[in-house]
Motif scaffolding. Structure first.
Motif, PDB file in Angstrom:
ATOM      1  N   LEU A  65     -10.281   3.960  -4.312  1.00  0.00           N
ATOM      2  CA  LEU A  65      -9.575   4.501  -5.484  1.00  0.00           C
ATOM      3  C   LEU A  65     -10.300   4.874  -6.447  1.00  0.00           C
ATOM      4  O   LEU A  65      -9.849   5.685  -7.366  1.00  0.00           O
ATOM      5  CB  LEU A  65      -8.413   3.396  -5.809  1.00  0.00           C
ATOM      6  CG  LEU A  65      -7.662   3.031  -4.928  1.00  0.00           C
ATOM      7  CD1 LEU A  65      -6.741   1.912  -5.327  1.00  0.00           C
ATOM      8  CD2 LEU A  65      -6.667   4.130  -4.290  1.00  0.00           C
ATOM      9  N   ARG A  81       2.140   1.967  -3.512  1.00  0.00           N
ATOM     10  CA  ARG A  81       0.825   2.168  -4.350  1.00  0.00           C
ATOM     11  C   ARG A  81       0.431   3.453  -4.013  1.00  0.00           C
ATOM     12  O   ARG A  81       0.094   4.442  -5.067  1.00  0.00           O
ATOM     13  CB  ARG A  81      -0.474   1.506  -4.086  1.00  0.00           C
ATOM     14  CG  ARG A  81      -1.767   1.592  -4.832  1.00  0.00           C
ATOM     15  CD  ARG A  81      -2.940   1.164  -4.092  1.00  0.00           C
ATOM     16  NE  ARG A  81      -2.909   1.557  -2.926  1.00  0.00           N
ATOM     17  CZ  ARG A  81      -3.370   0.884  -1.658  1.00  0.00           C
ATOM     18  NH1 ARG A  81      -3.279  -0.343  -1.554  1.00  0.00           N
ATOM     19  NH2 ARG A  81      -3.545   1.758  -0.515  1.00  0.00           N
ATOM     20  N   ASP A  82       0.348   4.167  -2.816  1.00  0.00           N
ATOM     21  CA  ASP A  82      -0.292   5.411  -2.551  1.00  0.00           C
ATOM     22  C   ASP A  82       0.705   6.417  -2.898  1.00  0.00           C
ATOM     23  O   ASP A  82       0.452   7.596  -3.364  1.00  0.00           O
ATOM     24  CB  ASP A  82      -0.643   5.265  -0.909  1.00  0.00           C
ATOM     25  CG  ASP A  82      -1.865   4.610  -0.657  1.00  0.00           C
ATOM     26  OD1 ASP A  82      -2.517   4.659  -1.546  1.00  0.00           O
ATOM     27  OD2 ASP A  82      -2.221   4.645   0.534  1.00  0.00           O
ATOM     28  N   THR A 121      -0.327   8.432   2.893  1.00  0.00           N
ATOM     29  CA  THR A 121      -0.401   7.074   3.529  1.00  0.00           C
ATOM     30  C   THR A 121       0.268   7.212   5.034  1.00  0.00           C
ATOM     31  O   THR A 121       1.270   7.740   5.202  1.00  0.00           O
ATOM     32  CB  THR A 121       0.446   6.082   2.849  1.00  0.00           C
ATOM     33  OG1 THR A 121       0.494   4.844   3.350  1.00  0.00           O
ATOM     34  CG2 THR A 121       1.976   6.421   2.681  1.00  0.00           C
ATOM     35  N   GLY A 155       0.877  -1.221  -0.003  1.00  0.00           N
ATOM     36  CA  GLY A 155       0.142  -0.039   0.165  1.00  0.00           C
ATOM     37  C   GLY A 155       0.689   1.400  -0.005  1.00  0.00           C
ATOM     38  O   GLY A 155       0.443   2.114  -0.772  1.00  0.00           O
ATOM     39  N   ARG A 174      -1.097   9.808  -3.031  1.00  0.00           N
ATOM     40  CA  ARG A 174      -1.934   9.971  -1.726  1.00  0.00           C
ATOM     41  C   ARG A 174      -1.156   9.877  -0.574  1.00  0.00           C
ATOM     42  O   ARG A 174      -0.284   9.134  -0.481  1.00  0.00           O
ATOM     43  CB  ARG A 174      -2.988   8.517  -1.961  1.00  0.00           C
ATOM     44  CG  ARG A 174      -3.816   8.660  -3.090  1.00  0.00           C
ATOM     45  CD  ARG A 174      -4.463   7.403  -3.377  1.00  0.00           C
ATOM     46  NE  ARG A 174      -5.561   7.153  -2.477  1.00  0.00           N
ATOM     47  CZ  ARG A 174      -5.999   6.553  -1.561  1.00  0.00           C
ATOM     48  NH1 ARG A 174      -5.093   5.516  -1.395  1.00  0.00           N
ATOM     49  NH2 ARG A 174      -7.118   6.456  -0.919  1.00  0.00           N
TER      50      ARG A 174
END
Length: 490
Positions: free
Chosen positions: A200, A58-59, A66, A55, A64
């Motif tokens: 998402l 990905r973020d 995290t 994660g 994004r």
């Protein structure tokens, strides 16, 4: 999709990336936790691999925020403890049974997990965990390709053997291998697919949806607590409609939240009523639009579940009308039962159930016929949920008739104004009798016991009906009530 003619290891190492792109990716990933690179150098010096994984990768690539810093390594847990000894400011081993060691360095909290694979026995609720030695194989076991990326440390070299970066670009949720294998390993991943669709706003690949539909029944082996946590994250996502619709369409909702698909009532051409399922999703969206400080789980659950009592209370009336008498009372009981089964905390269960029970109360207001006493009772019954009840009531207006919608909005504006006026005059949120329990005992000459509570409730009703009347008048009313009740001192 990754190249199917080469191994994942080759894809990880041979994927063409320009120097500029590698630098940009590394710069993004380094923002997650600068201390991770320092820890990576420490692991490398000890002869072990370390990578930022899942994660956080990905973020970071999605830009994004995290909170998690998840790391993975080929070092077994006891070796992890040796490597971080003297470097970490604090260490905890609560997850060491599953290969995870937690630590704090400065302001950063990190979790380091040994490469592993885990799967479920068909009849078990607990995963079987085994350690591995390959980063790519560790990534292969992960739920979705967008979560099966890593950044080797030190240096933040991206490892993407299953095309996660492409999926981020295409905004799609796929599994690293066959979805049937992934969901067989952990059925909760089916709910996670819906959760990521919500969080998402990504589409879920057709083969993943097909597997979710075919394997929906497998979710029964997953604990209620894990299901609850995924459902809460889904409901609090940015796009909950997409995630909830996926649960309903695949049959998963029928397993974990069966009240939701049951809102899809058959609509007889001779009888008229709203599509309750669609109405509930709109109410959820309209409630979300009123949030002020981020996702409100209680408000969102109440909006989603406020009409679940309708299927049980539907009656066909003369003239093609359909009624749902007392669906708010029935719905509150159903809500309490479902949230209890999902192991939600008692305060969440109580608050959501109460909002469901109260969501129709406003409609008795008419065009303002309520007395001040009725307004006080509305506030008293809502208690600390009043702000949420305001939002839920406003969200519950989904009529396409603009004149009707404007009239309802104006009427509720008026009610809120009355509440504000009374609150200013009477400290409405803290309404209590003007005489307390000790004074009741003194005035009536009685000892502590049930009679004191009965007298207190009389005085509270008096306060709600007539507003502040002063202690002297309240005492006189209490004596009159006691005489009618034939109360004598002891």
């Amino acid at each position: 999709m990754p190249n199917q003619n080469v191994t994942p290891e080759q894809q990880a190492s041979d994927a063409p990336q320009s120097t500029a792109r590698r630098t940009a990716v590394a710069e993004l990933l380094s923002r997650v936790a600068p201390v991770a690179d320092e820890l990576g150098a420490r692991f490398a010096a000890a002869g072990h691999e370390l990578a930022l994984v899942g994660g956080p990768v990905r973020d970071a690539l999605l830009r994004r925020p995290t909170k998690d810093v998840d790391l993975t390594t080929d070092a077994p847990p006891d070796r992890i403890l040796e490597i971080i000894d003297g470097w970490a400011d604090a260490v905890w081993t609560i997850g060491i049974e599953f290969g995870t060691v937690g630590l704090r360095k400065g302001d950063h909290q990190l979790e380091v997990t040994t490469y592993r694979s885990e799967s479920y026995d068909p009849k078990s609720r607990k995963p079987e965990v085994s350690y591995g030695t390959s980063l790519v194989e560790d990534l292969r076991r992960r739920d979705f390709a967008v979560n099966a990326m890593a950044a080797r440390l030190p240096g933040y070299e991206l490892v993407d053997p299953f095309g996660g970066l492409t999926d981020l670009r295409d905004r799609v949720i796929r599994t690293p291998g066959r979805p049937e294998d992934s969901f067989g390993d952990d059925p909760l991943r089916m709910l996670r697919a819906a959760r990521f669709a919500s969080q998402l706003g990504f589409a879920v690949a057709p083969d993943v949806v097909e597997a979710m539909t075919a394997m929906a029944g497998r979710i029964e082996i997953v604990s209620a607590e894990r299901i609850r946590d995924e459902l809460s994250k889904l409901v609090c996502g940015t796009h909950p409609r997409e995630g909830l619709a996926l649960l309903v369409d695949t049959g998963l909702a029928g397993q974990v939240l069966p009240e939701l698909p049951k809102l899809r009532l058959e609509i007889d051409e001779h009888h008229r009523h709203k599509d309750v399922y669609e109405h509930s999703l709109i109410v959820l969206e309209q409630a979300i639009a009123q949030e002020e400080d981020g996702p409100d789980l209680v408000l969102r659950l109440a909006a989603l579940l406020h009409d679940i009592g309708k299927p049980r209370t539907r009656r066909f009336e003369a003239g093609g009308r359909v009624s749902f008498h007392h669906h708010e009372v029935v719905g509150a009981k159903m809500t309490r039962k479902r949230l209890t089964a999902l192991r939600y905390p008692k305060d969440v269960i109580n608050d959501v159930s109460r909002l469901v029970e109260l969501h129709l109360r406003f409609h008795g207001y008419g065009t303002g016929e309520w007395t001040d006493s009725a307004v006080r009772r509305y506030v008293r019954d809502a208690g600390p949920l009043l702000s949420r009840l305001h939002k839920l009531t406003r969200a519950d207006c989904t009529t396409r008739n603009k004149r009707k919608a404007d009239r309802l909005r104006r009427t509720y504006d008026e009610l809120e104004a009355r509440i504000a006026r009374l609150a200013e005059e009477e400290e409405l949120a803290a309404i209590r009798p003007e005489i307390d329990g000790n004074e009741i005992q003194e005035i009536l000459g009685i000892r502590p016991g049930p009679l004191v509570g009965k007298a207190y409730r009389f005085l509270l009703d008096l306060r709600l009906d007539r507003g502040p009347i002063g202690k002297e008048a309240a005492a006189a009313e209490l004596r009159r009530w006691a005489a009618e009740q034939d109360v004598t001192g002891e």
